[in-house]
Design an enzyme around this catalytic site. Sequence first.
Site, mmCIF file in Angstrom:
data_model
loop_
_atom_site.group_PDB
_atom_site.id
_atom_site.type_symbol
_atom_site.label_atom_id
_atom_site.label_comp_id
_atom_site.label_asym_id
_atom_site.label_seq_id
_atom_site.Cartn_x
_atom_site.Cartn_y
_atom_site.Cartn_z
ATOM 1 N N HIS A 112 0.541 -1.044 0.532
ATOM 2 C CA HIS A 112 -0.624 0.434 -0.178
ATOM 3 C C HIS A 112 1.064 0.881 -0.184
ATOM 4 O O HIS A 112 0.907 2.393 -0.336
ATOM 5 C CB HIS A 112 -0.920 -0.109 1.313
ATOM 6 N N ARG A 145 -9.201 3.213 -7.488
ATOM 7 C CA ARG A 145 -9.489 2.078 -6.972
ATOM 8 C C ARG A 145 -10.455 2.455 -5.606
ATOM 9 O O ARG A 145 -9.753 3.518 -4.259
ATOM 10 C CB ARG A 145 -8.317 2.078 -5.795
ATOM 11 N N GLU A 160 -6.824 -10.362 -12.758
ATOM 12 C CA GLU A 160 -5.994 -10.426 -11.400
ATOM 13 C C GLU A 160 -5.725 -11.717 -10.640
ATOM 14 O O GLU A 160 -4.787 -12.209 -10.413
ATOM 15 C CB GLU A 160 -5.633 -9.587 -10.084
ATOM 16 N N ASP A 163 -1.489 -8.332 -8.375
ATOM 17 C CA ASP A 163 -2.010 -9.698 -7.864
ATOM 18 C C ASP A 163 -1.937 -10.650 -8.035
ATOM 19 O O ASP A 163 -1.789 -11.804 -8.044
ATOM 20 C CB ASP A 163 -3.516 -9.595 -7.441
ATOM 21 N N CYS A 202 -3.689 -2.591 -14.904
ATOM 22 C CA CYS A 202 -3.586 -1.289 -14.274
ATOM 23 C C CYS A 202 -2.223 -1.897 -12.936
ATOM 24 O O CYS A 202 -2.950 -0.701 -12.433
ATOM 25 C CB CYS A 202 -4.360 -0.657 -13.952
#
Length: 562
Positions: A187, A288, A413, A437, A484
Site C-alpha cells: 500500500h 481504487r 488478476e 495480484d 493497471c
Amino acid sequence: MSQARVISGVGVGRGAVVGPVARAHPVPVVSAAAPAPSDPEEAATRLTEVFSQVAASLQARADAASGTLKDVLSATALMASDPALGSQAVERVRGGTDPALAVWQVAGEFIEMFTAVGGYMAERATDLASVRDRVVAALMGLPEPGVPALERPSVVVAEDLSPADTAVLDLDNVLGIVIEKGGPTSHTAIIAGQLGLPCVVRAGEASALVDGDVVAVDAAHGTVTVDPDDAVVAAVVARREALAALGEDTGDGATADGHGVQLLANIGTAADAERLTDAAVQGVGLFRTEVLFLDAQTAPAQDEQAANYGRALAALGGRKVVIRTLDAGADKPLAFVTQPGEENPALGVRGYRLVRTAPELLTTQLAAIAQAQASTGGRPWVMAPMIATVGEAADFAAAAREAGLDTVGVMIEVPAIALRARDVLAVVDFVSIGTNDLAQYTMATDRLRGELVDLLDMWQPAILDLVAGTAEVGAEVGKPVGVCGESAADPIMALVLTGMGVTSLSMSPASIPAVRFALRQHTMETCQAMAQAARSAPSAAEARAAALAHVEPHVRDVLALD
Ligand code: PEP
Ligand code: MG
C-alpha cells in the site's frame, strides 16, 4: 552512523531526492500482564497530565496544518480532551491497573461501543485509536507513533506505514519515503507512486537511520545513500532535471511509428482526480474506490459514493474513467466488510467475492456510479476486482448493465481467469490486468512479504505468459486489454506490454512522462521484438535483460534504466 553508506532496497518510480530523515514510529505494544503501579494516586495524576499534553500537542499540530490533515488532527485533539476517556482510565489506575493498560482497555471498550452505534460515532473510532496510541506511547516513554510533525522538507523513514498514516502525510514537507519492510506493490509503495514521491521499500538497514541524517533516495536504483557526497547530490539534481524535462511532452501515448497506447492514471480519491484536470493523461484506468473508505466504520451511503464518483467524472471532463468496484479485504481491509478470523485473507472473501456475504454493497455501489453518470453526463467504465470464473464475470456484467452502466469489464488478476481470457472477453467489453495480484497468485507469494520480492517480479516467465496470452486474445477479438498494476509504470515493461498488444497502461500519474518518453522512442516492431525476447528467456532477470538490450541508449541514460 556505523553501517554501510549505501542502503539497498527496492525502488518505486524513477525519481531521486536529497533531504534530512524524519523517522515515523510504530504503535506501542501494551502488555496485558503489566504490574500494578506502586503509587496509584501518583500514576493517576501523571495520566491526567499526559492526556492534556497529548491534546495540546495535537491541537498545536492541527493549528499549523491545513486541509485533510488539519481536520483529522483537530478531531483527534478533541477526542484527547474528552473527559469520559481520561476519567475512566484514571479510575482504573486508582483501582490498581497499569496506566498504559488502563488506557488501552478503556479506549478499546469505547471503540467497540462507537463501532456498534455506527454512523458518525463509528467514524470517530479511528481518532480514538490515535489518541490511545499517543497517550500510551507517552506513558511508556516512547516516541509519538506515526509520522511526526514535519518542520522542514524531509524524507520519511519508517518500518512500515499504515494506510491511515499515509492518508495524513503532510505533503508539503514530504520529499520521499523509505520503508524498511513492505514490497513494491504494498500500500505505501502504491501511495508514494501516486503522489510522485521517490520511494525505496525493503530497505532493512534504514532501521539505523535517525532524525536529521541526510540521505539521497534514488528510486530508479533502489538505493538510499547516507550523507551523500557532492557527486551523488549532483546526480540527483541531474535526474530531477531530466525527469522534469520529460513533462514538456503532453501528447497522447504512442510508439515512434504512431501506434497508440492510452496512458491513464491510477487514483484512489476524488481529490486525486481533481489533480488531473489539467494533467497530460488520457483518463483514469483504475479508480481504487476502496481507498475512499479506508477509515469508514460503516458502509458508505449511495449519495456519498455518488458525490465522489461524480467529482472524479467531472474533473476528467469526458476523458475515460474506469471505476473499480470495492476491492476490500486482504491488504485493503475495510472495517465494515472485512471478514473476521480469515486465516488466509488474500485467498478469502475479498474483492468481487463480497457479493456472497454483502451483496448490497455491490448493488449500492453500481447505483451510485449510475447516479454519478446521470448527474455529470460522464460515461464511466466499470470493472470488478478478483474475478476467478467466467460465471462471476457474466454475473457482474449483468448487474452493471442492469444498473444502467454500459461499458463493463473485469480485472484479470487471478491466473484461473487469465487462462480463460477468451471466454471472459465474450461476456465483457474490456479487461484490465492487475499485475500486482496476478503476480501474487501466479507465484503463490504474498505481495506484502518484501523478502519474497524476487518471486513477485513481474518479469517472471509465468506471469509474462499469462499477460501475453490475455493480450493476444484481446487483439484477436478486438476488445481493449489494459494493464493497471504497478508494472505498467516500468518503462521497459511498458514497451514489452505494448509489444504484446496491450492497449492501455494505467499507473501513478507521476510515472506517465517516463513511459510516454520510452514509447515515443521505440517502434511497435521493436516493442514486439522486446516482448518476444522477454518471453523466450528462462528467468525473470534474463527476461528483463533481454528486453533492455533493445532499449535505445539515450533512453537508458535519461531514465537510469541499467
Ligand atoms: C493489481 O492487483 O495489480 C491492481 C491493480 O489492484 P490492487 O493493487 O489495487 O490490488
Ligand atoms: Mg489487485
